[in-house]
Design an enzyme around this catalytic site. Structure first.
Site, mmCIF file in Angstrom:
data_model
loop_
_atom_site.group_PDB
_atom_site.id
_atom_site.type_symbol
_atom_site.label_atom_id
_atom_site.label_comp_id
_atom_site.label_asym_id
_atom_site.label_seq_id
_atom_site.Cartn_x
_atom_site.Cartn_y
_atom_site.Cartn_z
ATOM 1 N N ASP A 186 0.839 -1.205 0.000
ATOM 2 C CA ASP A 186 0.000 0.000 0.000
ATOM 3 C C ASP A 186 0.879 1.263 0.000
ATOM 4 O O ASP A 186 2.003 1.237 0.497
ATOM 5 C CB ASP A 186 -0.890 -0.030 1.248
ATOM 6 C CG ASP A 186 -2.080 0.894 1.115
ATOM 7 O OD1 ASP A 186 -2.277 1.475 0.023
ATOM 8 O OD2 ASP A 186 -2.811 1.054 2.106
ATOM 9 N N HIS A 197 2.549 3.779 -8.886
ATOM 10 C CA HIS A 197 2.324 2.352 -9.175
ATOM 11 C C HIS A 197 3.518 1.760 -9.927
ATOM 12 O O HIS A 197 3.909 0.624 -9.696
ATOM 13 C CB HIS A 197 1.044 2.176 -9.996
ATOM 14 C CG HIS A 197 -0.200 2.459 -9.205
ATOM 15 N ND1 HIS A 197 -0.408 1.958 -7.946
ATOM 16 C CD2 HIS A 197 -1.297 3.207 -9.485
ATOM 17 C CE1 HIS A 197 -1.570 2.368 -7.482
ATOM 18 N NE2 HIS A 197 -2.128 3.139 -8.390
ATOM 19 N N LEU A 238 12.214 -19.489 -4.300
ATOM 20 C CA LEU A 238 11.074 -18.744 -3.757
ATOM 21 C C LEU A 238 9.770 -19.138 -4.465
ATOM 22 O O LEU A 238 9.699 -19.186 -5.688
ATOM 23 C CB LEU A 238 11.297 -17.227 -3.936
ATOM 24 C CG LEU A 238 10.188 -16.366 -3.309
ATOM 25 C CD1 LEU A 238 10.291 -16.367 -1.786
ATOM 26 C CD2 LEU A 238 10.245 -14.933 -3.839
HETATM 27 C C1 FPP Z 1 -1.977 0.408 -3.192
HETATM 28 O O1 FPP Z 1 -1.534 1.721 -3.370
HETATM 29 C C2 FPP Z 1 -1.465 -0.441 -4.230
HETATM 30 C C3 FPP Z 1 -2.240 -1.043 -5.171
HETATM 31 C C4 FPP Z 1 -3.691 -0.885 -5.250
HETATM 32 C C5 FPP Z 1 -1.668 -1.879 -6.225
HETATM 33 C C6 FPP Z 1 -0.379 -2.577 -5.957
HETATM 34 C C7 FPP Z 1 0.262 -2.704 -7.267
HETATM 35 C C8 FPP Z 1 1.578 -2.608 -7.534
HETATM 36 C C9 FPP Z 1 2.611 -2.490 -6.499
HETATM 37 C C10 FPP Z 1 2.068 -2.584 -8.934
HETATM 38 C C11 FPP Z 1 1.883 -3.822 -9.745
HETATM 39 C C12 FPP Z 1 2.217 -5.112 -9.070
HETATM 40 C C13 FPP Z 1 3.043 -6.081 -9.550
HETATM 41 C C14 FPP Z 1 3.086 -7.418 -8.881
HETATM 42 C C15 FPP Z 1 3.909 -5.888 -10.717
HETATM 43 P P1 FPP Z 1 -2.608 2.892 -3.390
HETATM 44 O O2 FPP Z 1 -2.803 3.308 -4.791
HETATM 45 O O3 FPP Z 1 -3.865 2.476 -2.686
HETATM 46 O O4 FPP Z 1 -1.838 3.979 -2.587
HETATM 47 P P2 FPP Z 1 -2.497 5.140 -1.706
HETATM 48 O O5 FPP Z 1 -3.298 4.455 -0.625
HETATM 49 O O6 FPP Z 1 -1.303 5.868 -1.180
HETATM 50 O O7 FPP Z 1 -3.335 5.964 -2.632
#
Ligand code: FPP
Length: 242
Positions: free
Chosen positions: A17, A34, A128
């Site tokens: 997150d 992202h 892994l």
């Molecule tokens: C939360 O950050 C994160 C996500 C909803 C997506 C997680 C995805 C990735 C790390 C990228 C793709 C993954 C892989 C495996 C290649 P948020 O957008 O909710 O952050 P915020 O709460 O600060 O707005």
């Protein structure tokens, strides 16, 4: 951290997150958060293995994430596609097996084909064991397991009396994967957010304010030290009621 003297969790789950806030802090568009988050996945896989973790599961896209703007959903899907398409190389380099948990039937056909081919290819690797949760929801996982079991009951292959915890566990997306020992959630939120609800019945939880793109090997080590300390104080699951 001395590996031999500390208890290492076999399976670590991560809610990645804080990509959006990471970008906002730098006055960058959310998409760049992202993208930075996606780049952090491989180093953390390598760090986890290096520190003695055998199974790692990351929450990449939840069943709820479809409600984000079309733009953001497209960005995430593009990043996931890029990651998965380049993943065979990473598997070979790191001796890593990749599995997807979640309902992939809702994903575009080309992405489904990439997933099937990657899972098949990476079966040979015994380093892994890496799970990517994609269109995953803990409740949805349970609903799909219940449907699988009901189909067997309706077909006369199973009696209701045979339904037990073991059967439910084996009917989930994580059928061959041990339950997580440690959940890490980055960026300061204190929620499970529908991640592996059944599987996390006894999981230790570690929350950190660090945003996912900044979560590095040193931060992972801190989480593992927290886990080892929990184990030292409570002696694992046997004494969890204390
Ligand atoms: C939360 O950050 C994160 C996500 C909803 C997506 C997680 C995805 C990735 C790390 C990228 C793709 C993954 C892989 C495996 C290649 P948020 O957008 O909710 O952050 P915020 O709460 O600060 O707005």
């Amino acid at each position: 951290m001395k590996k031999e003297s500390k208890k290492i969790p076999t399976h670590v789950a991560i809610i990645m997150d804080g990509n959006g806030r990471w970008a906002k802090k730098r006055l960058l568009p959310r998409a760049m958060g992202h993208s930075a988050g996606a780049k952090n996945v491989e180093p953390i896989c390598e760090a986890a293995w290096d520190l003695g973790v055998k199974y790692l599961t990351v929450y990449a896209f939840s069943t709820e994430n479809w409600t984000r703007s079309d733009d953001e959903v497209n960005t995430l899907m593009k990043l996931l596609k890029q990651y998965l398409e380049g993943c065979k190389e990473k598997c070979l380099k790191n001796n890593m097996r990749v599995r997807i948990i979640g309902d992939i039937s809702r994903l575009p056909q080309d992405l489904q084909d990439t997933i099937v081919s990657l899972e098949e290819y990476s079966k040979q690797f015994d380093g892994l064991q890496f799970q990517v949760a994609l269109n995953y929801g803990g409740r949805d996982d349970i609903v799909r397991a219940v449907k699988k079991i009901s189909d067997k009951v309706n077909a006369g292959e199973l009696n209701c009396e045979d339904i037990n915890e073991e059967l439910i566990s084996k009917s989930l997306d994580t059928a061959d994967i041990p339950d997580p020992d440690l959940l890490i959630r980055t960026s300061g939120e204190l929620r499970i957010s529908n991640f592996m609800l059944w599987q996390m019945a006894y999981t230790e939880m570690y929350f950190t304010d660090v945003y996912w793109p900044d979560f590095d090997k040193n931060e992972l080590e801190k989480a593992l030290i927290y886990y080892a300390d929990r184990d030292r104080r409570f002696g694992g699951r046997k004494n969890e009621s204390q």
